[in-house]
Design an enzyme around this catalytic site. Structure first.
Site, PDB file in Angstrom:
ATOM      1  N   VAL A   1       9.277   6.448   2.753  1.00  0.00           N
ATOM      2  CA  VAL A   1       9.898   7.552   2.033  1.00  0.00           C
ATOM      3  C   VAL A   1       8.875   8.676   1.859  1.00  0.00           C
ATOM      4  O   VAL A   1       7.759   8.434   1.397  1.00  0.00           O
ATOM      5  CB  VAL A   1      10.397   7.090   0.646  1.00  0.00           C
ATOM      6  CG1 VAL A   1      11.227   8.191  -0.001  1.00  0.00           C
ATOM      7  CG2 VAL A   1      11.195   5.808   0.763  1.00  0.00           C
TER       8      VAL A   1
ATOM      9  N   GLY B   1       6.740   6.373  -0.961  1.00  0.00           N
ATOM     10  CA  GLY B   1       7.164   4.986  -1.103  1.00  0.00           C
ATOM     11  C   GLY B   1       7.261   4.313   0.237  1.00  0.00           C
ATOM     12  O   GLY B   1       7.355   4.964   1.289  1.00  0.00           O
ATOM     13  N   LYS B   2       7.198   2.975   0.190  1.00  0.00           N
ATOM     14  CA  LYS B   2       7.343   2.211   1.418  1.00  0.00           C
ATOM     15  C   LYS B   2       8.230   1.037   1.105  1.00  0.00           C
ATOM     16  O   LYS B   2       8.028   0.362   0.100  1.00  0.00           O
ATOM     17  CB  LYS B   2       5.977   1.684   1.865  1.00  0.00           C
ATOM     18  CG  LYS B   2       5.220   2.643   2.732  1.00  0.00           C
ATOM     19  CD  LYS B   2       3.927   2.024   3.202  1.00  0.00           C
ATOM     20  CE  LYS B   2       3.067   3.113   3.828  1.00  0.00           C
ATOM     21  NZ  LYS B   2       1.696   2.715   4.011  1.00  0.00           N
ATOM     22  N   GLY B   3       9.190   0.797   1.923  1.00  0.00           N
ATOM     23  CA  GLY B   3      10.066  -0.326   1.661  1.00  0.00           C
ATOM     24  C   GLY B   3      10.342  -1.070   2.935  1.00  0.00           C
ATOM     25  O   GLY B   3       9.768  -0.779   3.986  1.00  0.00           O
ATOM     26  N   GLY B   4      11.232  -2.031   2.827  1.00  0.00           N
ATOM     27  CA  GLY B   4      11.552  -2.838   3.982  1.00  0.00           C
ATOM     28  C   GLY B   4      12.212  -2.034   5.080  1.00  0.00           C
ATOM     29  O   GLY B   4      12.111  -2.365   6.258  1.00  0.00           O
ATOM     30  N   PHE B   5      12.897  -0.957   4.691  1.00  0.00           N
ATOM     31  CA  PHE B   5      13.637  -0.205   5.693  1.00  0.00           C
ATOM     32  C   PHE B   5      12.832   0.913   6.320  1.00  0.00           C
ATOM     33  O   PHE B   5      13.200   1.457   7.336  1.00  0.00           O
ATOM     34  CB  PHE B   5      14.895   0.397   5.071  1.00  0.00           C
ATOM     35  CG  PHE B   5      15.856  -0.647   4.611  1.00  0.00           C
ATOM     36  CD1 PHE B   5      16.497  -1.463   5.528  1.00  0.00           C
ATOM     37  CD2 PHE B   5      16.099  -0.834   3.266  1.00  0.00           C
ATOM     38  CE1 PHE B   5      17.380  -2.438   5.110  1.00  0.00           C
ATOM     39  CE2 PHE B   5      16.978  -1.813   2.846  1.00  0.00           C
ATOM     40  CZ  PHE B   5      17.624  -2.619   3.760  1.00  0.00           C
TER      41      PHE B   5
ATOM     42  N   ASP C   1      20.092  -5.593  -3.264  1.00  0.00           N
ATOM     43  CA  ASP C   1      18.641  -5.522  -3.367  1.00  0.00           C
ATOM     44  C   ASP C   1      18.242  -4.825  -4.670  1.00  0.00           C
ATOM     45  O   ASP C   1      17.435  -3.912  -4.692  1.00  0.00           O
ATOM     46  CB  ASP C   1      18.064  -4.784  -2.153  1.00  0.00           C
ATOM     47  CG  ASP C   1      16.583  -5.086  -1.953  1.00  0.00           C
ATOM     48  OD1 ASP C   1      16.088  -6.057  -2.569  1.00  0.00           O
ATOM     49  OD2 ASP C   1      15.932  -4.352  -1.197  1.00  0.00           O
TER      50      ASP C   1
END
Ligand SMILES: *[C@@H]1O[C@H](CO)[C@@H](O)[C@H](O)[C@H]1NC(C)=O
Ligand SMILES: *[C@@H]1O[C@H](CO)[C@@H](O)[C@H](O)[C@H]1NC(C)=O
Ligand SMILES: *[C@@H]1O[C@H](CO)[C@@H](O)[C@H](O)[C@H]1NC(C)=O
Ligand SMILES: *[C@@H]1O[C@H](CO)[C@@H](O)[C@H](O)[C@H]1NC(C)=O
Ligand SMILES: *[C@@H]1O[C@H](CO)[C@@H](O)[C@H](O)[C@H]1NC(C)=O
Ligand SMILES: *[C@@H]1O[C@H](CO)[C@@H](O)[C@H](O)[C@H]1NC(C)=O
Length: 928
Positions: free
Chosen positions: A628, A621-625, A738
């Site tokens: 993963v 996964g890829k997120g704003g933070f 969020d």
């Protein structure tokens, strides 16, 4: 012919239907119709008209209405479904007798060679019907003046059929029908001007079909109505909704039959389908009647010879015969079924009180004479019988429509500049000869949708800013907007594929964005800006109107570009090498400097993370933070390792207290924190791994897999409980901030687990801003928070409402339809327009409980109220969700069903006559 028709002089005239699909309707007997209707009121539930669209073309009054002669179907004006055209009324003399309100007005298209209607739809099989009543609307007596009156119809980008009104009685109505697969969220129907009369249309109808129906219809094959007949003693000229819940038009047979030797049969016993046979769904009321012959006769013939309204050339027909033995004794009835002289089905015997629908698996007959014969076999004691018959002609759907993203962007452009180009109508690239003026399309990949490669809107009177839509078109190479009145700055966006951007002779001002300058300097983009105010400040090649010598420029820039790239690559390699060599040592050194947290979760080193993630190999996964990764602990437990972005590290002074908080949160619907890593080099959180991914993926997952309604409600409840715990059981309350479908994870049993909670608080606003942009949280944002920056638990309630709407509809929070639309608004609009069933995720296939659906939609809309104070608390949300769960698990009912109706409501009244040859015709008297 030993057994043939001994008692009849002209046996082959046993059945004759002529004129084919060009059936005439006249309305002079309409008063009779009304009388008949009062006596045939039906009992039972009318079936759902969900998804029905009925446009009364040319109607000026915009309010929807119900036509008294077609019970239960809402009609509306066609305004808003088409651009251009002129509205008209039929001549006063024909007005009084029109049984359908929609026949009284029409829309004509004197301008443009193609004019298209866009009917909103869902993807899947649809019936589309167009009706034409000339009614001498223009006072020109055009159908009778001796000259050809012919125009065409397209379905999508493909030719459907011609409408031939030459020598046609002005009071008659023609209908054309096509069964087709809607490719996306709309179906387009276009009228084509052949130069032989102004195209017009009186009514347009769209009816959803089940995808299991007419299995030979697919995205490359549509079928056009040729004839659809019900036999037996039908009193109505046309049988349609509500007897047929799909509102197919079934022409009655008996009205045209009054010659010996026809006999009718009917029964009140049920006529069943084999379980699971949903292919044609012929209404039972139709199957309960049949036509046969006097026992002395041996064959019957269905003659659907091509009439003037059909193009006989290259005709390909697909017949479907529906048989059910409804004679109560146990007769022997066997017959051969022929098309011309080809034996289609030998020795067929109808089943008792059960329908057999005979067709050759979608095989089309080439150039048939369109005469079908049922020939009694020697063993048979009784002559043939038939209950219903359909025959369709092939409509090839070879021409692909333009790539849907390109279409949407071009529509945005058209809207933005208010472009009223007459041929900017229908599909932009297809078919080729109707492609939009100023566009160049790439058709080279024959099995792929055409793409737009060039747009020339030079000297088109464009005003205002440069619209960004162009830059989103990934195959656009050449854009010419010269000689317009474009103003403002050139927006700074990443150009994808553009090679030529001609903005010369406009009013553009302001700095040229670096992204564009760089490409221009690199020779990747031919930029033309001369004749703009911007050029008073810069003197560069793109501001002089001399054509550049691209070849030398290219060499001049490519060499330095290549050199620079090489240096960059070497730099990166060097850095990686250095990192690999000394990184871990440094990591251990750091480890000692930092004070560990006094909490009972594990602290990992960078090296350990590297090991358990197998060198950060598998990104989940890829997120704003940050990113993963998947990992496996020494004991075999799977974990998700969230490595926070490097830039976040320096400023994240709140990180440790936050981890401390998170380590105290324990709830079955909140993801469990296993450990963390924190030092100058590494900032990461280690969570339990959730094997079923996140809710967004699950909702968007292909058509082959879909969550059931019950599973969806349970996941919603899980998420709600997790949030309720954060809000109510933690002091101070933890605001997730969020909440969105990517943050709702699913364990192997599909239990919803919330992740990423609390994290937002650990970062300052600059980072949450990054988060909203990068993670695409747009669409979930509480409008009140936006206005006041007051963060409360109700902010989460709002976002949860959006999540619930996604769960119900399967749509994204923000999507194109065709303009950008926010999900709550879309749902409200759909509900205001009609049925709540229109909002439900299509993949549920109508398998949902209606009362819980209504409740869930209400709850979701309640959560997304603009004012926080009007929204429920999560505790309320949880208790409301719980009320439906026992209901869905015990009583899973389907909302679709085919209610049985005892009689048909008629549409057009008719009577038949027999012509001099003793052949019956599908023609109706006009009493005028
Ligand atoms: C119909 O059947 C009869 C005898 O059963 C046969 O002679 C005749 O050729 C058949 N008609 C057609 C069109 O095949
Ligand atoms: C079928 O109908 C057409 C039109 O009425 C007629 O011309 C033709 O002779 C018929 N054919 C047969 C075989 O009856
Ligand atoms: C229309 O034209 C036909 C053929 O020319 C003629 O017989 C008829 O009377 C005309 N009708 C009207 C209303 O002008
Ligand atoms: C497809 O497009 C071509 C060229 O534009 C046209 O000639 C042809 O008739 C179209 N095919 C169909 C099935 O409409
Ligand atoms: C249209 O109908 C007229 C009159 O019936 C007929 O003569 C003509 O051939 C038809 N035109 C086409 C293209 O089918
Ligand atoms: C731009 O606008 C001005 C005034 O608004 C007008 O005079 C001029 O003709 C326009 N230029 C073009 C190319 O449309």
């Amino acid at each position: 012919m030993p057994l043939a028709c001994k008692a009849l002089q002209k046996p082959k005239a046993a059945m004759a239907i002529i004129n084919s699909a060009s059936t005439k309707l006249r309305w002079i007997l309409a008063p009779l119709l009304v009388l008949a209707m009062t006596t045939t009121r039906v009992h039972g539930q009318p079936s759902s008209t969900s998804g029905f669209i009925s446009l009364d073309c040319g109607k000026r009054n915009n309010t929807p209405y119900t036509d008294s002669s077609i019970r239960g179907i809402q009609h509306q004006s066609d305004a808003g479904f088409v651009e251009g055209g002129l509205t008209h009324q039929i001549a006063a003399v024909y007005m009084a007798g029109a049984p359908y309100e929609s026949q009284k007005t029409l829309r004509s298209f004197p301008n443009g060679s193609r004019n298209c209607y866009t009917l909103p739809s869902t993807p899947g099989k649809k019936l589309v019907r167009a009706l034409f009543t000339y009614g001498d609307y223009d006072g020109l007596n055009r159908t009778m003046d001796g000259s050809p009156f012919l125009f065409g119809l397209h379905i999508g980008a493909n030719f459907w059929e011609a409408v031939n009104l030459t020598n046609w009685d002005p009071s008659s109505t023609i209908w054309k029908e096509v069964l087709t697969v809607a490719p996306g969220d709309s179906v387009s129907v276009c009228l084509i001007n052949f130069g032989t009369g102004t195209p017009f249309v009186s009514a347009l109808e769209l009816r959803p079909l089940q995808d299991s129906m007419y299995p030979f219809v697919n995205s490359s094959v549509s079928i056009s109505y040729f004839r659809r007949i019900r036999f037996g003693q039908a009193t109505d000229f046309i049988t349609r909704y509500p007897l047929d819940p799909y509102d197919r038009f079934w022409e009655g047979w008996s009205f045209s039959y009054n010659t010996y030797p026809w006999m009718t049969l009917n029964t009140s016993s049920p006529v069943r389908r084999l379980p699971g046979d949903n292919t044609f769904q012929v209404p039972e009321g139709i199957l309960q009647q049949a036509s046969t012959l006097d026992t002395n006769f041996s064959f019957l013939e269905i003659n659907v010879t091509v009439g003037p309204n059909l193009d006989a050339k290259n005709l390909e027909l697909l017949p479907i015969f529906h048989f059910a033995e409804i004679n109560s004794s146990n007769p022997s009835r066997r017959f051969d079924i022929y098309s011309d002289n080809e034996l289609l089905f030998p020795d067929f015997s109808p089943s008792r009180f059960q329908v057999d629908s005979m067709h050759q698996n979608g095989r089309f007959l080439h150039n048939p004479a369109a005469i079908f014969r049922l020939n009694r076999t020697r063993r048979s004691r009784l002559p043939p019988l038939i209950n219903a018959f359909e025959v369709y002609s092939l409509v090839r759907m070879d021409n692909l429509t333009t790539d849907s993203n390109d279409v949407n962007y071009m529509k945005e452009v058209k809207k933005h500049y208010n472009l009223a180009r007459i041929n900017w109508n229908g599909d932009p690239c297809s078919p080729r000869e109707y492609s939009w003026e100023g566009l160049t399309c790439d058709y080279s990949k024959s099995n792929q949708n055409p793409r737009i490669v060039a747009v020339n809107l030079s000297t088109s009177g464009l005003k205002g800013g440069l619209v960004i839509s162009f830059m989103n078109m990934v195959s656009l190479e050449n854009l010419d907007l010269s000689h317009n009145n474009l103003t403002g700055a050139i927006p700074d966006y990443q150009i994808k594929s553009l090679k030529v951007l001609d903005l010369s002779y406009n009013q553009l001002d302001g700095p040229i964005p670096d992204s564009i300058l760089q490409r221009s300097h690199a020779g990747l983009l031919d930029l033309r800006l001369e004749g703009n105010p911007i050029c008073s400040k810069v003197k560069d090649t793109y501001c002089s109107n001399k054509k550049k010598k691209t070849s030398t420029v290219l060499i001049a820039v490519i060499v330095p570009v290549v050199l620079v790239s090489l240096l960059v690559v070497m730099g990166i390699l060097w850095k990686l090498y250095w990192k690999g060599k000394s990184g871990d040592d440094e990591d251990y050194a750091m480890y000692e400097e930092e004070t560990p947290l006094h909490i009972d979760i594990r602290r990992f080193t960078y090296a350990e993370l590297k090991l358990i993630t197998n060198n950060f190999q598998s990104i989940i996964g890829k997120g704003g933070f940050g990113i993963v990764y998947h990992g496996t602990l020494e004991n075999g437990d799977e974990v998700a390792v969230k490595v926070l972005m490097e830039t976040s590290i320096a400023e994240s002074t709140d990180f440790l207290p936050e981890v401390q908080t998170l380590s105290k949160v324990h709830h079955k619907n909140l993801v469990t924190l296993q450990g963390y890593c924190q030092n100058k080099k590494c900032l990461a959180l280690v969570y339990d791994f959730m094997p079923r991914g996140n809710l967004q993926q699950l909702l968007k997952g292909g058509d082959d897999y879909s969550l059931t309604w019950e599973q969806r409600l349970y996941i919603a409840l899980d998420a709600a409980q997790g949030l309720e715990y954060l809000h109510e059981s933690c002091t101070p309350s933890i605001v997730h901030r969020d909440v969105k479908t990517p943050n709702i994870l699913l364990d192997k049993n599909l239990v919803g687990v919330i992740s990423d909670f609390g994290l937002s608080r650990a970062f300052n606003d600059a980072h949450t801003h990054i988060s909203t942009v990068a993670a695409g949280t747009l669409g979930y944002l509480d409008p009140e928070y936006h206005a006041t920056f007051q963060l409360t638990v109700k902010t989460d309630v709002y976002s949860f409402g959006i999540v619930l709407l996604e769960i119900i509809t399967g749509q994204s929070p923000v999507f194109m339809d065709p303009q950008t639309v926010h999900l709550p608004n879309w749902v409200r609009q759909k509900i205001a327009k009609g049925s709540i069933h229109d909002v439900v995720d299509r993949r549920l296939l109508d398998q949902y409980d209606v009362s819980s659906l209504q409740g869930a939609v209400d709850l979701a809309l309640n959560c997304v109220e603009n004012a926080a104070i009007d929204r429920p608390t999560m505790t309320e949300v949880v208790s409301r969700l719980k009320t439906w769960l026992p209901a869905v698990s015990t009583d899973k009912q389907s909302t679709s069903g085919t209610p049985r109706l005892s009689n048909a409501e008629s549409s057009f009244q008719s009577s038949g006559y027999t012509d001099g040859n003793g052949m019956s015709q599908a023609t109706i008297f006009s009493g005028r």
